[in-house]
Enzyme design. Structure first.
Site, PDB file in Angstrom:
ATOM      1  N   GLY A  10       0.877  -1.166   0.163  1.00 31.91           N
ATOM      2  CA  GLY A  10      -0.048   0.178   0.048  1.00 31.91           C
ATOM      3  C   GLY A  10       0.843   1.170  -0.022  1.00 31.91           C
ATOM      4  O   GLY A  10       2.046   1.223  -0.156  1.00 31.91           O
ATOM      5  N   LEU A  12       1.391   3.718   2.326  1.00 33.31           N
ATOM      6  CA  LEU A  12       2.397   3.964   3.208  1.00 33.31           C
ATOM      7  C   LEU A  12       3.093   2.886   3.535  1.00 33.31           C
ATOM      8  O   LEU A  12       4.352   3.098   3.740  1.00 33.31           O
ATOM      9  CB  LEU A  12       1.354   4.248   4.578  1.00 33.31           C
ATOM     10  CG  LEU A  12       2.328   4.441   5.997  1.00 33.31           C
ATOM     11  CD1 LEU A  12       2.847   5.639   6.124  1.00 33.31           C
ATOM     12  CD2 LEU A  12       1.306   4.608   7.343  1.00 33.31           C
ATOM     13  N   ASP A  33      -4.006 -12.247   5.684  1.00 34.22           N
ATOM     14  CA  ASP A  33      -5.345 -11.632   5.383  1.00 34.22           C
ATOM     15  C   ASP A  33      -5.969 -11.389   6.717  1.00 34.22           C
ATOM     16  O   ASP A  33      -6.267 -11.970   7.367  1.00 34.22           O
ATOM     17  CB  ASP A  33      -6.288 -12.401   4.470  1.00 34.22           C
ATOM     18  CG  ASP A  33      -7.286 -11.615   3.953  1.00 34.22           C
ATOM     19  OD1 ASP A  33      -7.875 -10.644   4.709  1.00 34.22           O
ATOM     20  OD2 ASP A  33      -7.932 -12.262   3.061  1.00 34.22           O
ATOM     21  N   ALA A  57      -5.501  -1.629   5.542  1.00 33.82           N
ATOM     22  CA  ALA A  57      -6.581  -1.085   5.966  1.00 33.82           C
ATOM     23  C   ALA A  57      -7.686  -1.175   4.766  1.00 33.82           C
ATOM     24  O   ALA A  57      -7.428  -1.353   3.943  1.00 33.82           O
ATOM     25  CB  ALA A  57      -6.590   0.350   6.434  1.00 33.82           C
ATOM     26  N   ASP A  99      -7.236  10.567  11.032  1.00 36.49           N
ATOM     27  CA  ASP A  99      -8.035  11.800  11.634  1.00 36.49           C
ATOM     28  C   ASP A  99      -9.628  11.722  11.636  1.00 36.49           C
ATOM     29  O   ASP A  99     -10.235  12.403  12.466  1.00 36.49           O
ATOM     30  CB  ASP A  99      -7.491  12.851  10.816  1.00 36.49           C
ATOM     31  CG  ASP A  99      -7.835  12.851   9.349  1.00 36.49           C
ATOM     32  OD1 ASP A  99      -7.692  11.748   8.979  1.00 36.49           O
ATOM     33  OD2 ASP A  99      -8.319  13.879   8.749  1.00 36.49           O
ATOM     34  N   TYR A 124     -16.422   4.523   8.189  1.00 32.55           N
ATOM     35  CA  TYR A 124     -15.033   4.231   8.188  1.00 32.55           C
ATOM     36  C   TYR A 124     -14.158   4.776   9.297  1.00 32.55           C
ATOM     37  O   TYR A 124     -13.575   3.954  10.114  1.00 32.55           O
ATOM     38  CB  TYR A 124     -14.327   4.946   7.003  1.00 32.55           C
ATOM     39  CG  TYR A 124     -13.054   5.046   7.034  1.00 32.55           C
ATOM     40  CD1 TYR A 124     -12.097   4.018   6.564  1.00 32.55           C
ATOM     41  CD2 TYR A 124     -12.319   6.235   7.313  1.00 32.55           C
ATOM     42  CE1 TYR A 124     -10.769   3.980   6.713  1.00 32.55           C
ATOM     43  CE2 TYR A 124     -11.012   6.285   7.408  1.00 32.55           C
ATOM     44  CZ  TYR A 124     -10.140   5.350   7.087  1.00 32.55           C
ATOM     45  OH  TYR A 124      -8.670   5.417   7.005  1.00 32.55           O
ATOM     46  N   LYS A 128     -12.491   2.491  12.340  1.00 30.75           N
ATOM     47  CA  LYS A 128     -10.880   2.792  12.557  1.00 30.75           C
ATOM     48  C   LYS A 128     -10.803   2.986  14.216  1.00 30.75           C
ATOM     49  O   LYS A 128      -9.741   2.707  14.695  1.00 30.75           O
ATOM     50  CB  LYS A 128     -10.234   4.061  11.870  1.00 30.75           C
ATOM     51  CG  LYS A 128     -10.185   3.783  10.391  1.00 30.75           C
ATOM     52  CD  LYS A 128      -9.156   2.650  10.110  1.00 30.75           C
ATOM     53  CE  LYS A 128      -7.703   3.179  10.242  1.00 30.75           C
ATOM     54  NZ  LYS A 128      -6.838   2.053   9.888  1.00 30.75           N
TER      55      LYS A 128
END
Ligand SMILES: NC(=O)c1ccc[n+]([C@@H]2O[C@H](COP(=O)([O-])OP(=O)(O)OC[C@H]3O[C@@H](n4cnc5c(N)ncnc54)[C@H](OP(=O)(O)O)[C@@H]3O)[C@@H](O)[C@H]2O)c1
Length: 285
Positions: A10, A12, A33, A57, A99, A124, A128
């Site tokens: 991904g 990051l 996974d 994510a 955030d 979402y 998180k």
């Protein structure tokens, strides 16, 4: 020191892997996974890493409104399995959050500290936030790191692009750009968040942190700066979130204070405009 990185392919993950000290094992969904507990336990049990870094994510913010179970399966229940495995193996777990765990408190115009109460405004963000609590509750040795507005070379694994690339592509196609001016946050370059994460892990001080570039802007201001810095002309105009009409509500203000990180004596991340200039140079603009 052996690191196992989930979501290594991904946005990051790609920036972070080369910056971690010691051995780094890059894992993709095919290797481990989050929605299949047995695959996590067998991959990590075989590798026996000292540190597990979770860059994976479910990131489709609008789609999560219509399929919250899919977001929770990865960001909450998947992270729960991961935290349990890390606890059982005695590893440190480094987990990234967002955030978007904020936004319920309105109006708000001062940066959120690590200790401020969260309150998400979309599925979402809720998934998180659940993931954060599960890591903190289940895995004693953890770093939970909230970040914001990521863009990096190659774009997001989940979305296939990033905001900067989308603006440049649409401008190149001569399309009018209408960008929301009533959502303020801090766009952050993945290489800066990755370098700061590596420095943070080097302190050996687990805990709860915010890491973004410095300063803040609206998405409209970010788009205008992308075009200015790239020297691209475009028909850009500000709109409201209501006019844009996304499926998911987003925070009007979600700027994060990095007080906990800076209290460790680590240098603040550079301003978002400098980070953007570096990104445009890296991509050869
Ligand atoms: N992007 C942002 O603007 C932003 C802002 C704030 C916080 N964050 C957080 O920062 C972290 C990194 O985000 P990012 O932008 O780098 O994400 P990304 O580019 O979308 O990468 C996410 C990775 O997760 C993997 N993944 C998805 N479902 C998985 C599963 N069930 N099991 C294992 N791997 C799975 C994907 O692999 P596949 O490609 O194989 O599906 C993908 O490589 C995430 O925690 C995100 O919530 C991101």
């Amino acid at each position: 020191m052996k690191h196992a990185v989930l979501g290594a392919a991904g946005q990051l993950g790609r920036a972070l892997c080369p910056r971690l000290a010691g051995e780094v094992v890059r894992l993709t969904r095919a290797d481990a996974d989050l929605t299949r507990p047995e695959s996590l336990r067998s991959a990590l049990g075989r590798l026996r890493p000292d540190v597990v870094v979770n860059c994976a994510a479910y990131n489709l913010v609008d789609r999560a409104e219509s399929e919250p179970e899919a977001a929770f399966a990865v960001n909450a229940w998947g992270v729960r399995h991961l935290a349990q495995v890390c606890r059982d193996l005695g590893c440190v777990l480094v987990h990234f959050s967002s955030d978007y765990v904020f936004g319920l408190e309105e109006p708000r115009w001062t940066p959120y500290h690590e200790t401020d109460p969260a309150g998400p405004v979309n599925a979402y963000g809720l998934s998180k936030l659940a993931g954060e609590y599960l890591v903190r509750g289940l895995c004693p040795r953890h770093f939970v790191i909230r970040t914001c507005g990521l863009y990096g070379l190659g774009g997001s694994g989940g979305k296939g692009s990033n905001f900067v690339e989308t603006m440049l592509r649409l401008a190149g196609e001569g399309k009018p750009l209408r960008v929301v001016a009533d959502q303020v946050c801090t766009p952050s370059h993945t290489v800066d968040v990755a370098a700061a994460t590596a420095a943070l892990l080097g302190t050996g001080r687990p805990g709860f942190y915010h890491l973004t570039n410095a300063g803040s802007c609206s998405w409209f201001e970010f788009a205008r700066t992308v075009l200015e810095q790239a020297g691209v002309r475009a028909n850009l105009s500000p709109i409201t979130s209501q006019e844009y009409g996304a499926a998911a509500r987003r925070p009007a203000y979600s700027v994060l204070s990095a007080a906990a990180y800076e209290a460790l004596g680590l240098p603040p991340l550079r301003p978002w405009k400098d980070a953007l200039a570096a990104y445009l140079e890296e991509r050869g603009t």
